[in-house]
Design an enzyme around this catalytic site. Structure first.
Site, PDB file in Angstrom:
ATOM      1  N   GLY A  14       0.798  -1.109   0.291  1.00 25.16           N
ATOM      2  CA  GLY A  14      -0.055  -0.002   0.082  1.00 25.16           C
ATOM      3  C   GLY A  14       0.769   1.208   0.043  1.00 25.16           C
ATOM      4  O   GLY A  14       0.593   2.139  -0.754  1.00 25.16           O
ATOM      5  N   VAL A  78       9.213   3.935  12.179  1.00 25.23           N
ATOM      6  CA  VAL A  78       8.149   4.887  13.050  1.00 25.23           C
ATOM      7  C   VAL A  78       7.993   4.564  14.424  1.00 25.23           C
ATOM      8  O   VAL A  78       7.538   3.392  14.660  1.00 25.23           O
ATOM      9  CB  VAL A  78       6.721   5.112  12.343  1.00 25.23           C
ATOM     10  CG1 VAL A  78       5.946   6.110  13.055  1.00 25.23           C
ATOM     11  CG2 VAL A  78       6.788   5.288  10.713  1.00 25.23           C
ATOM     12  N   CYS A 161      -4.988 -12.521   4.146  1.00 28.30           N
ATOM     13  CA  CYS A 161      -4.913 -13.523   2.899  1.00 28.30           C
ATOM     14  C   CYS A 161      -5.602 -14.940   3.742  1.00 28.30           C
ATOM     15  O   CYS A 161      -5.062 -15.728   3.719  1.00 28.30           O
ATOM     16  CB  CYS A 161      -3.931 -13.772   2.019  1.00 28.30           C
ATOM     17  SG  CYS A 161      -4.526 -14.924   0.802  1.00 28.30           S
ATOM     18  N   ASP A 296      -3.666  -3.654   5.051  1.00 29.34           N
ATOM     19  CA  ASP A 296      -3.821  -4.487   6.324  1.00 29.34           C
ATOM     20  C   ASP A 296      -3.921  -3.700   7.811  1.00 29.34           C
ATOM     21  O   ASP A 296      -4.420  -4.196   8.633  1.00 29.34           O
ATOM     22  CB  ASP A 296      -2.648  -5.569   6.435  1.00 29.34           C
ATOM     23  CG  ASP A 296      -2.522  -6.260   5.238  1.00 29.34           C
ATOM     24  OD1 ASP A 296      -3.687  -6.301   4.524  1.00 29.34           O
ATOM     25  OD2 ASP A 296      -1.484  -7.061   5.150  1.00 29.34           O
ATOM     26  N   THR A 305      -5.929  -8.270   1.928  1.00 28.00           N
ATOM     27  CA  THR A 305      -5.347  -8.858   0.826  1.00 28.00           C
ATOM     28  C   THR A 305      -4.636  -7.750  -0.292  1.00 28.00           C
ATOM     29  O   THR A 305      -5.031  -6.497   0.032  1.00 28.00           O
ATOM     30  CB  THR A 305      -6.168  -9.821  -0.071  1.00 28.00           C
ATOM     31  OG1 THR A 305      -7.179  -8.887  -0.814  1.00 28.00           O
ATOM     32  CG2 THR A 305      -7.030 -10.527   0.388  1.00 28.00           C
ATOM     33  N   CYS A 339      -9.050 -13.560  -3.339  1.00 28.61           N
ATOM     34  CA  CYS A 339      -8.030 -14.702  -2.752  1.00 28.61           C
ATOM     35  C   CYS A 339      -8.076 -15.684  -3.677  1.00 28.61           C
ATOM     36  O   CYS A 339      -8.905 -16.248  -3.934  1.00 28.61           O
ATOM     37  CB  CYS A 339      -8.710 -15.281  -1.568  1.00 28.61           C
ATOM     38  SG  CYS A 339      -7.766 -16.295  -0.658  1.00 28.61           S
TER      39      CYS A 339
HETATM   40  P1  FAD Z   1       2.442  -4.780   3.772  1.00 29.83           P
HETATM   41  O1  FAD Z   1       2.707  -5.026   2.438  1.00 29.83           O
HETATM   42  O2  FAD Z   1       2.711  -6.042   4.812  1.00 29.83           O
HETATM   43  O3  FAD Z   1       3.440  -3.559   4.414  1.00 29.83           O
HETATM   44  C1  FAD Z   1       3.614  -3.039   5.503  1.00 29.83           C
HETATM   45  C2  FAD Z   1       4.974  -2.267   5.863  1.00 29.83           C
HETATM   46  O4  FAD Z   1       5.026  -1.585   6.932  1.00 29.83           O
HETATM   47  C3  FAD Z   1       6.160  -3.191   5.537  1.00 29.83           C
HETATM   48  O5  FAD Z   1       7.039  -2.914   4.428  1.00 29.83           O
HETATM   49  C4  FAD Z   1       6.746  -2.948   6.850  1.00 29.83           C
HETATM   50  O6  FAD Z   1       7.917  -3.157   6.997  1.00 29.83           O
HETATM   51  C5  FAD Z   1       6.249  -1.741   7.297  1.00 29.83           C
HETATM   52  N1  FAD Z   1       6.215  -1.194   8.715  1.00 29.83           N
HETATM   53  C6  FAD Z   1       6.007  -2.046   9.717  1.00 29.83           C
HETATM   54  N2  FAD Z   1       5.935  -1.251  11.067  1.00 29.83           N
HETATM   55  C7  FAD Z   1       6.321  -0.113  10.575  1.00 29.83           C
HETATM   56  C8  FAD Z   1       7.120   0.907  11.304  1.00 29.83           C
HETATM   57  N3  FAD Z   1       7.022   1.109  12.589  1.00 29.83           N
HETATM   58  N4  FAD Z   1       7.604   2.096  10.671  1.00 29.83           N
HETATM   59  C9  FAD Z   1       7.559   2.039   9.440  1.00 29.83           C
HETATM   60  N5  FAD Z   1       7.493   0.899   8.557  1.00 29.83           N
HETATM   61  C10 FAD Z   1       6.815   0.038   9.287  1.00 29.83           C
HETATM   62  N6  FAD Z   1      -2.914 -11.007  -1.150  1.00 29.83           N
HETATM   63  C11 FAD Z   1      -3.548 -11.054  -2.214  1.00 29.83           C
HETATM   64  O7  FAD Z   1      -4.005 -10.207  -2.761  1.00 29.83           O
HETATM   65  N7  FAD Z   1      -3.535 -12.305  -2.899  1.00 29.83           N
HETATM   66  C12 FAD Z   1      -2.794 -13.489  -2.463  1.00 29.83           C
HETATM   67  O8  FAD Z   1      -2.876 -14.482  -2.962  1.00 29.83           O
HETATM   68  C13 FAD Z   1      -2.102 -13.315  -1.260  1.00 29.83           C
HETATM   69  N8  FAD Z   1      -1.453 -14.123  -0.528  1.00 29.83           N
HETATM   70  C14 FAD Z   1      -0.636 -14.214   0.402  1.00 29.83           C
HETATM   71  C15 FAD Z   1      -0.125 -15.117   1.291  1.00 29.83           C
HETATM   72  C16 FAD Z   1       0.589 -14.864   2.130  1.00 29.83           C
HETATM   73  C17 FAD Z   1       1.508 -16.132   2.834  1.00 29.83           C
HETATM   74  C18 FAD Z   1       0.784 -13.732   2.978  1.00 29.83           C
HETATM   75  C19 FAD Z   1       1.715 -13.509   3.961  1.00 29.83           C
HETATM   76  C20 FAD Z   1       0.106 -12.547   2.274  1.00 29.83           C
HETATM   77  C21 FAD Z   1      -0.505 -12.908   1.293  1.00 29.83           C
HETATM   78  N9  FAD Z   1      -1.648 -11.761   0.787  1.00 29.83           N
HETATM   79  C22 FAD Z   1      -2.048 -11.932  -0.396  1.00 29.83           C
HETATM   80  C23 FAD Z   1      -1.494 -10.582   1.350  1.00 29.83           C
HETATM   81  C24 FAD Z   1      -0.761  -9.418   0.878  1.00 29.83           C
HETATM   82  O9  FAD Z   1       0.484  -9.779   0.860  1.00 29.83           O
HETATM   83  C25 FAD Z   1      -1.160  -8.191   1.860  1.00 29.83           C
HETATM   84  O10 FAD Z   1      -2.353  -7.939   2.052  1.00 29.83           O
HETATM   85  C26 FAD Z   1      -0.667  -6.896   1.657  1.00 29.83           C
HETATM   86  O11 FAD Z   1       0.983  -6.968   1.291  1.00 29.83           O
HETATM   87  C27 FAD Z   1      -1.056  -5.689   2.281  1.00 29.83           C
HETATM   88  O12 FAD Z   1      -0.036  -4.683   1.978  1.00 29.83           O
HETATM   89  P2  FAD Z   1      -0.082  -3.349   3.166  1.00 29.83           P
HETATM   90  O13 FAD Z   1       0.814  -2.150   2.521  1.00 29.83           O
HETATM   91  O14 FAD Z   1      -1.191  -3.121   4.014  1.00 29.83           O
HETATM   92  O15 FAD Z   1       0.978  -4.188   4.337  1.00 29.83           O
END
Ligand code: FAD
Ligand code: UQ1
Length: 410
Positions: A14, A78, A161, A296, A305, A339
């Site tokens: 994101g 952060v 997921c 998330d 997801t 999914c």
């Molecule tokens: P993330 O991509 O997890 O990013 C969060 C970021 O915040 C990370 O880079 C982290 O380092 C950073 N962060 C955390 N704390 C701090 C802090 N204090 N300061 C600064 N930075 C910080 N999705 C699908 O759509 N299809 C699928 O088939 C699917 N399969 C999956 C299978 C597995 C095994 C897993 C683990 C996930 C799967 N997902 C799937 C889910 C998908 O990967 C996540 O929903 C998505 O990455 C969410 O994006 P996000 O940016 O919210 O979080």
């Protein structure tokens, strides 16, 4: 003291996506991303890494290579968000102020909430597709499996997921059939949930699959302890408090408990539970109008997801462009999430649904069927769409294609 017009917290799916879009909207010099990690991972492919169908190396790229050029990367964690003063503190003691804030901090894994973890991962026969440190252990355990119980868990918390905990079970079943070891195996899926999947259309189809492949599903079973020295997994029966169930395993796949990012939980931006408290239609924070959220870390009542992040990014882009012009946000997020349920080494059932848990399918075919075409999409097309489309702010989910494909139908 640093200041940015647009500050993005988190450089995951994101965060990078929104920084690319914000750079287009307000110019590179105005945007910064706070992210501590050297590497950016495409987590959805970890399901296939755990099953030996993809390499772990293929899932990661340097954060520097996904950061849009000109966007400032603040390589730190952060520590504190102060929305009342429009400032953020990082771990290295820097204070950054902002005009607008996008929170994309993801969720937190809690292996430590299961007794015996994370130390149990030092033993063989146990793995988890949910972290970069443990995903290859799943593949090792699968390759070394000779017979006995192969056990798969689903925790008593929201997860990202929600299909992933069972995808690896189907892949295990397929692998053991291919290698002639299936007759020696009991495959057991112990889930905390009262259902196999949250959307009835896909749950019905999945029940048919587990029956036909002789996979044992136990509902309302929550993993609370792993005794790795004895290869025992302890589950509590959530409907009968105090009743536990000990299973000896030859392979264990753990889906850890998950929860809100603790930085958000400890800030005024959190709801009662700790998730970022955003408006479910436009992703603007409910009490701080210059704060927005994606992915998330939010309390959006849909399944967490990357596909949801894609759809949310288009809506959030629209919301912010309106707010910048002092106009009212107008486009509404429908809760789209998806999914791709991997059911073997060459089939996927592509679940797609909305806030109401109603199917919202892109293609004008019945997606509750296992398909080779959808496996190809998951394994070979999605990674490109992710690295070159989503992360560059060019992919806002399949909504427009769905409308096109369904023209004249329905
Ligand atoms: P993330 O991509 O997890 O990013 C969060 C970021 O915040 C990370 O880079 C982290 O380092 C950073 N962060 C955390 N704390 C701090 C802090 N204090 N300061 C600064 N930075 C910080 N999705 C699908 O759509 N299809 C699928 O088939 C699917 N399969 C999956 C299978 C597995 C095994 C897993 C683990 C996930 C799967 N997902 C799937 C889910 C998908 O990967 C996540 O929903 C998505 O990455 C969410 O994006 P996000 O940016 O919210 O979080
Ligand atoms: C999607 O957009 C997406 O984000 C890039 C995913 O994350 C990896 C997905 O798994 C899926 C299924 C989608 C939805 C895309 C289509 C073409 C249905």
């Amino acid at each position: 003291k640093e200041h940015y017009k647009m500050l993005v917290l988190g450089g995951g799916s994101g965060g990078i996506t929104m920084s690319a879009r914000m750079k287009r909207m307000m110019g590179a010099g105005n945007v910064a991303v706070v992210e501590p990690s050297e590497m950016h991972y495409y987590q959805p492919i970890w399901t296939l890494v755990g099953a030996g169908a993809k390499s772990l190396a293929s899932s990661g790229r340097p954060t520097a290579s996904v950061m849009p050029s000109g966007v400032k990367w603040v390589k730190s964690k952060v520590q504190e968000i102060n929305p009342d003063t429009n400032t953020v503190c990082t771990e290295d003691g820097t204070e950054i102020s902002y005009e607008y804030l996008i929170v994309a901090l993801g969720l937190q894994l809690h292996f430590e909430k299961i007794k015996g973890l994370p130390e149990a991962f030092d033993h063989p026969k146990i793995g988890s597709n949910y972290s970069v440190q443990t995903v290859e252990k799943t593949w090792t355990a699968l390759q070394n499996f000779q017979g006995g119980n192969a056990v798969f868990s689903f925790p008593n918390t929201p997860v990202k997921c929600a299909g992933a905990p069972q995808k690896i079970m189907y892949l295990t079943d397929s692998f053991l059939r291919k290698t002639g070891k299936r007759a020696e195996a009991n495959i057991i899926y112990n889930t905390s949930l009262p259902v196999l999947f949250g959307v009835k259309k896909y749950a019905d189809a999945l029940w048919e699959i587990v029956k036909s492949r002789d996979l044992q599903v136990n509902l309302r079973q929550n993993l609370i302890e792993v005794r790795a020295d004895k290869q025992e997994a302890v589950f509590e029966n959530l409907d009968k408090p105090g009743e536990t169930n000990v299973i000896e395993y030859e392979m264990l796949h753990v889906t850890p408990p998950m929860g809100p990012n603790l930085v958000i939980k400890g800030s005024p931006l959190a709801d009662e539970v700790g998730w970022l408290d955003v408006n479910k239609d436009n992703l603007q924070h409910k009490t701080y109008p210059n704060v927005f959220g994606i992915g998330d870390c939010t309390n959006l009542p849909t399944s967490k997801t990357g596909a949801a992040v894609a759809a949310q990014s288009a809506i959030l882009n629209r919301t912010i462009s309106k707010v910048l012009k002092n106009e009212k946000p107008d486009r509404k997020y429908d809760g789209y999430t998806s999914c791709p349920l991997v059911t073997s080494y060459n089939t996927v059932m592509l679940a797609e649904f909305d806030y109401n848990g109603e199917p919202l399918e892109t293609f004008p075919i019945n997606q509750a069927k296992e398909r080779r075409s959808m496996y190809h999409m998951k394994a070979d097309v999605m990674p490109h769409l992710y690295w070159h489309g989503l992360l560059r702010g060019l992919w806002g989910g399949p909504g427009p294609y769905r409308k096109l494909f369904h023209l004249g139908m329905k």
